[in-house]
Design an enzyme around this catalytic site. Sequence first.
Site, PDB file in Angstrom:
ATOM      1  N   ASP A  50      58.578   0.179 -28.856  1.00  0.00           N
ATOM      2  CA  ASP A  50      57.385   0.088 -28.003  1.00  0.00           C
ATOM      3  C   ASP A  50      56.967   1.521 -27.690  1.00  0.00           C
ATOM      4  OD1 ASP A  50      55.472  -0.133 -26.051  1.00  0.00           O
ATOM      5  OD2 ASP A  50      56.546  -1.648 -24.894  1.00  0.00           O
ATOM      6  N   ASN A  81      48.936   5.971 -36.251  1.00  0.00           N
ATOM      7  CA  ASN A  81      47.844   4.989 -36.283  1.00  0.00           C
ATOM      8  C   ASN A  81      47.790   4.109 -35.032  1.00  0.00           C
ATOM      9  OD1 ASN A  81      45.973   2.867 -37.720  1.00  0.00           O
ATOM     10  ND2 ASN A  81      47.793   1.736 -37.071  1.00  0.00           N
ATOM     11  N   TYR A 148      40.639   6.211 -23.640  1.00  0.00           N
ATOM     12  CA  TYR A 148      40.635   6.232 -25.115  1.00  0.00           C
ATOM     13  C   TYR A 148      39.983   7.525 -25.617  1.00  0.00           C
ATOM     14  CZ  TYR A 148      39.911   4.429 -29.874  1.00  0.00           C
ATOM     15  OH  TYR A 148      39.914   4.253 -31.236  1.00  0.00           O
ATOM     16  N   LYS A 152      41.961  10.516 -27.680  1.00  0.00           N
ATOM     17  CA  LYS A 152      41.587  10.871 -29.054  1.00  0.00           C
ATOM     18  C   LYS A 152      41.172  12.345 -29.127  1.00  0.00           C
ATOM     19  CE  LYS A 152      42.305   6.891 -31.131  1.00  0.00           C
ATOM     20  NZ  LYS A 152      43.514   6.715 -31.956  1.00  0.00           N
ATOM     21  N   ILE A 181      35.906  -0.615 -38.041  1.00  0.00           N
ATOM     22  CA  ILE A 181      36.677  -1.527 -38.892  1.00  0.00           C
ATOM     23  C   ILE A 181      36.833  -2.856 -38.160  1.00  0.00           C
ATOM     24  CG2 ILE A 181      38.816  -1.750 -40.223  1.00  0.00           C
ATOM     25  CD1 ILE A 181      39.268   1.278 -39.630  1.00  0.00           C
TER      26      ILE A 181
HETATM   27  N1  NAP Z   1      38.871  -0.576 -35.436  1.00  0.00           N
HETATM   28  C1  NAP Z   1      38.004   0.410 -35.336  1.00  0.00           C
HETATM   29  O1  NAP Z   1      36.779   0.221 -35.451  1.00  0.00           O
HETATM   30  C2  NAP Z   1      38.477   1.808 -35.084  1.00  0.00           C
HETATM   31  C3  NAP Z   1      37.518   2.815 -34.918  1.00  0.00           C
HETATM   32  C4  NAP Z   1      37.932   4.121 -34.717  1.00  0.00           C
HETATM   33  C5  NAP Z   1      39.295   4.415 -34.666  1.00  0.00           C
HETATM   34  N2  NAP Z   1      40.208   3.407 -34.795  1.00  0.00           N
HETATM   35  C6  NAP Z   1      41.617   3.787 -34.729  1.00  0.00           C
HETATM   36  O2  NAP Z   1      42.305   3.193 -35.831  1.00  0.00           O
HETATM   37  C7  NAP Z   1      43.674   2.941 -35.465  1.00  0.00           C
HETATM   38  C8  NAP Z   1      44.008   1.500 -35.760  1.00  0.00           C
HETATM   39  O3  NAP Z   1      43.185   0.672 -34.943  1.00  0.00           O
HETATM   40  P1  NAP Z   1      42.988  -0.892 -35.201  1.00  0.00           P
HETATM   41  O4  NAP Z   1      41.544  -1.131 -35.113  1.00  0.00           O
HETATM   42  O5  NAP Z   1      43.762  -1.313 -36.387  1.00  0.00           O
HETATM   43  O6  NAP Z   1      43.654  -1.453 -33.848  1.00  0.00           O
HETATM   44  P2  NAP Z   1      44.376  -2.860 -33.565  1.00  0.00           P
HETATM   45  O7  NAP Z   1      43.923  -3.897 -34.508  1.00  0.00           O
HETATM   46  O8  NAP Z   1      44.177  -3.080 -32.102  1.00  0.00           O
HETATM   47  O9  NAP Z   1      45.918  -2.531 -33.873  1.00  0.00           O
HETATM   48  C9  NAP Z   1      46.585  -1.594 -33.065  1.00  0.00           C
HETATM   49  C10 NAP Z   1      47.992  -1.391 -33.572  1.00  0.00           C
HETATM   50  O10 NAP Z   1      48.655  -0.495 -32.645  1.00  0.00           O
HETATM   51  C11 NAP Z   1      49.852  -1.127 -32.217  1.00  0.00           C
HETATM   52  N3  NAP Z   1      50.226  -0.797 -30.844  1.00  0.00           N
HETATM   53  C12 NAP Z   1      49.473  -0.880 -29.737  1.00  0.00           C
HETATM   54  N4  NAP Z   1      50.218  -0.632 -28.647  1.00  0.00           N
HETATM   55  C13 NAP Z   1      51.487  -0.395 -29.089  1.00  0.00           C
HETATM   56  C14 NAP Z   1      52.722  -0.100 -28.450  1.00  0.00           C
HETATM   57  N5  NAP Z   1      52.836  -0.014 -27.112  1.00  0.00           N
HETATM   58  N6  NAP Z   1      53.820   0.094 -29.222  1.00  0.00           N
HETATM   59  C15 NAP Z   1      53.743  -0.016 -30.569  1.00  0.00           C
HETATM   60  N7  NAP Z   1      52.610  -0.302 -31.227  1.00  0.00           N
HETATM   61  C16 NAP Z   1      51.490  -0.502 -30.490  1.00  0.00           C
HETATM   62  C17 NAP Z   1      49.551  -2.617 -32.269  1.00  0.00           C
HETATM   63  O11 NAP Z   1      50.776  -3.339 -32.254  1.00  0.00           O
HETATM   64  P3  NAP Z   1      50.971  -4.693 -31.358  1.00  0.00           P
HETATM   65  O12 NAP Z   1      50.534  -5.822 -32.251  1.00  0.00           O
HETATM   66  O13 NAP Z   1      52.423  -4.692 -31.043  1.00  0.00           O
HETATM   67  O14 NAP Z   1      50.085  -4.545 -30.147  1.00  0.00           O
HETATM   68  C18 NAP Z   1      48.793  -2.701 -33.592  1.00  0.00           C
HETATM   69  O15 NAP Z   1      49.685  -2.718 -34.672  1.00  0.00           O
HETATM   70  C19 NAP Z   1      43.770   3.312 -33.982  1.00  0.00           C
HETATM   71  O16 NAP Z   1      44.277   4.625 -33.849  1.00  0.00           O
HETATM   72  C20 NAP Z   1      42.334   3.259 -33.500  1.00  0.00           C
HETATM   73  O17 NAP Z   1      42.134   4.071 -32.378  1.00  0.00           O
HETATM   74  C21 NAP Z   1      39.842   2.116 -34.999  1.00  0.00           C
END
Ligand code: NAP
Length: 247
Positions: A50, A81, A148, A152, A181
Amino acid sequence: MRCVIVTGVSRGLGAALARALLDHGVTVLGVGRSSAAGLGGDRYRFASCDLADVAGIDAALAPAFGSLAGLAPRFACLVNNAATAEPVGLVPMLDGESIARSLAVNLSAPIALCALFLRAFADPAVERRIVNVSSGAARSAIAGASLYCTAKAGLEMLTRVLAAENHDPGFRAVSLRPGVIDTDMQATMRGQTETSLPGVAMFRRFLADGRLATPEDAAERIVDRVVLGDPANGATYAWPDLDRAIE
Ligand SMILES: NC(=O)c1ccc[n+]([C@@H]2O[C@H](COP(=O)([O-])OP(=O)(O)OC[C@H]3O[C@@H](n4cnc5c(N)ncnc54)[C@H](OP(=O)(O)O)[C@@H]3O)[C@@H](O)[C@H]2O)c1
């Protein structure tokens, strides 16, 4: 062999990055609270952690990092990530516990992971790389997303400091803004009220206008251009043109 450590492999971009890397023949260590069901095989390992428990990161992950280093890879990469978009809300709405938790996952944990990675993979003869997954939010001030955005922005500074500290030709630290995404994080933002997130309409338009990339498409290009590509040390890359650094 080449190895890549990816945090946040339960879903979203992290799970897709791990899958794409496995498809490229890379050995992958997934880190997080759980691992996506589709990840497995001889070259996949998972270490449970965690990331909100920053003080526990070394004890939880040093054995897995050490055993990966013991395979004597010629290329080793850490992809920070994992992240959380919560809590969302204007600054007066935030409480101390959720502030600490958010900054722990989004900023302190990536720093602790970089420290552990650089200690485990200390040999400059190994090609070493750190990819910090950032966001346009590092630059754009989004009302309701102070934690956030702040994390970042801090993560991008971490990249630059890592580059300032490491000049070996085989070392690269990069920031990556992966674009928008179709993941749970976007759904979380779309589901906010205007009171918490005054610009929530922008996130709803991303979906309505078909602007969201699939995690698989995003991951394939990110792996090809940034994780296994030839990025510049200290640079920032932003979707969709991952061939040219923006900073
Ligand atoms: N989606 C977008 O449009 C977007 C845009 C810009 C940047 N990003 C960046 O891309 C990256 C991936 O984002 P995503 O969209 O794939 O997000 P997501 O679907 O919300 O997935 C987040 C991931 O982080 C893990 N995580 C969160 N809290 C945690 C904790 N306490 N310990 C361990 N793992 C934890 C989650 O695991 P759990 O399942 O255990 O919670 C999950 O695997 C992030 O850095 C995000 O800021 C995303």
